[in-house]
Write an enzyme that holds these catalytic residues in place. Structure first.
Site, PDB file in Angstrom:
ATOM      1  N   ARG A  38      38.734  27.821  40.240  1.00 25.99           N
ATOM      2  CA  ARG A  38      38.007  29.076  39.992  1.00 25.99           C
ATOM      3  C   ARG A  38      37.046  28.936  38.816  1.00 25.99           C
ATOM      4  O   ARG A  38      36.796  29.879  38.081  1.00 25.99           O
ATOM      5  CB  ARG A  38      38.985  30.240  39.754  1.00 25.99           C
ATOM      6  CG  ARG A  38      39.951  30.497  40.889  1.00 25.99           C
ATOM      7  CD  ARG A  38      39.243  30.907  42.184  1.00 25.99           C
ATOM      8  NE  ARG A  38      40.221  31.054  43.247  1.00 25.99           N
ATOM      9  CZ  ARG A  38      40.575  30.051  44.077  1.00 25.99           C
ATOM     10  NH1 ARG A  38      39.999  28.872  43.957  1.00 25.99           N
ATOM     11  NH2 ARG A  38      41.473  30.254  45.014  1.00 25.99           N
ATOM     12  N   SER A  48      42.107  39.542  44.633  1.00 23.14           N
ATOM     13  CA  SER A  48      43.069  38.975  43.687  1.00 23.14           C
ATOM     14  C   SER A  48      42.596  39.217  42.255  1.00 23.14           C
ATOM     15  O   SER A  48      41.502  38.780  41.881  1.00 23.14           O
ATOM     16  CB  SER A  48      43.232  37.475  43.933  1.00 23.14           C
ATOM     17  OG  SER A  48      43.720  37.233  45.230  1.00 23.14           O
ATOM     18  N   GLU A  58      41.299  36.850  37.017  1.00 21.82           N
ATOM     19  CA  GLU A  58      40.218  36.248  37.790  1.00 21.82           C
ATOM     20  C   GLU A  58      38.982  37.147  37.732  1.00 21.82           C
ATOM     21  O   GLU A  58      37.851  36.678  37.855  1.00 21.82           O
ATOM     22  CB  GLU A  58      40.674  36.060  39.240  1.00 21.82           C
ATOM     23  CG  GLU A  58      39.742  35.233  40.089  1.00 21.82           C
ATOM     24  CD  GLU A  58      40.355  34.832  41.408  1.00 21.82           C
ATOM     25  OE1 GLU A  58      39.618  34.767  42.399  1.00 21.82           O
ATOM     26  OE2 GLU A  58      41.574  34.582  41.452  1.00 21.82           O
TER      27      GLU A  58
END
Length: 338
Positions: free
Chosen positions: A164, A238, A334
């Site tokens: 990520r 998420s 995130e």
């Protein structure tokens, strides 16, 4: 024609549906629009925020600056033997791009079906799901350099992809605006069904030899069953990253929690399922005021009605503290907090 608007509500431009305002707002439909925008004297004095689908951001207050929404569209493909190069504008909705590839039998992104957001955000975040990451299909991207007003091409090695992560979230953060991405796909599919519940879903459908359309459909079904639709319940997918820990740290956790959900990584570490950790701490489906976790997936934080960004942020803090106390693992968000 390019316009800079003032005092614009950002509620339609973020998937959490947080009602905040931007001092200035501009929508970009071409590279020429970007060049024109940055010739404007007003822009030079403003804080800048670039968004695509607004699916990876949580606003906790009004944005005192210029919000630039990238809406550059267009998809083209070129087949070279078994390799396929597909170029997509940064403003293309990610799932529309995936559907285009599946419909044209271009393999490689089917496991990434129904991820929210736009094409331009995909390399920044190195998006991933069900055993596939953006970096696995990335060829290059074109980006506008804010400082010079020039376009630059970034190849795979230039992007410094991690979990990520990319150079656009690191040392070059805020310096470039991605305008298009080229993907390296294949005319010959290599089906990947080993991660998560894909194999189970395919077996439930009686499919033993799936093609990429079958995989895409299965992934989409799984995601819909777990994740709320942002058009009806505000969310950003998420909210936390799956934590990656060292093996000695994992040994301590598994000794106390033998059933901990985990996956090995390529660099000999262990990835834990953040959703499982949160659920074990009793947060799945919990409602606190106007926010909470989704009933089917503890990893997703939601805006049930009129939650503020601060409410959602404070709720996420409680979850982080809870998981740290129970497992000794610190969850990392995130979603970008603004």
């Amino acid at each position: 024609m390019l316009q800079i608007q003032e005092n614009i509500s950002l509620k339609p431009y973020n998937s959490f549906g947080i009602d905040v305002k931007a001092s200035y707002f501009a929508e970009i439909s071409s590279e020429a629009d970007l060049v024109s925008l940055f010739k404007n004297e007003l822009v030079k004095s403003q804080r800048l925020l670039v968004i695509g689908g607004g699916s990876n951001v949580l606003f906790t207050k009004d944005y005192d600056g210029l919000v630039i929404k990238i809406s550059i569209k267009g998809i083209q493909s070129k087949v070279i033997d078994e390799k396929v190069l597909v170029t997509a504008g940064a403003g293309e909705v990610w799932n529309d791009f995936v559907n285009y590839c599946v419909e044209h039998h271009f393999a490689g992104v089917e496991n990434l079906s129904l991820i929210p957001g736009t094409v331009g955000a995909s390399p920044i975040q190195n998006i991933g799901a069900y055993g596939v990451e953006l970096k696995d299909v990335f060829e290059s991207c074109t980006a506008f350099e804010i400082k010079t007003g020039k376009m630059k091409t970034f190849g795979y090695a230039d992007c410094h992809f991690g979990y990520r992560e990319s150079i656009f979230k690191g040392e070059l953060k805020g310096q470039y605006i991605i305008t298009s991405v080229i993907f390296r796909l294949s005319a010959e599919a290599k089906i990947n069904t080993s991660y998560g519940a894909i194999e189970t879903e395919l077996l439930n459908r009686g499919i033993e030899n799936p093609d990429i359309a079958d995989v895409s459909s299965a992934v989409s079904h799984i995601r819909v069953s777990k994740l709320p639709d942002p058009s009806t319940i505000g969310n950003a997918g998420s909210f936390f990253k799956n934590p990656v820990i060292e093996k000695h740290e994992f040994a301590d956790i598994v000794a106390k929690h033998p059933d901990v959900v985990h996956y090995p990584t390529a660099d000999d570490k262990i990835k834990l399922a953040a959703g499982w950790l949160i659920e074990q701490c009793g947060w799945k489906g919990k409602v606190v005021g106007q926010t909470g976790t989704w009933k089917n997936q503890a990893l997703v934080l939601v805006n049930h009605a009129h939650a503020t960004g601060t409410e959602v942020y404070n709720f996420s803090e409680q979850i982080i503290d809870s998981v740290k106390s129970t497992f000794g693992v610190t969850l990392e968000r995130e979603v970008n907090i603004l």
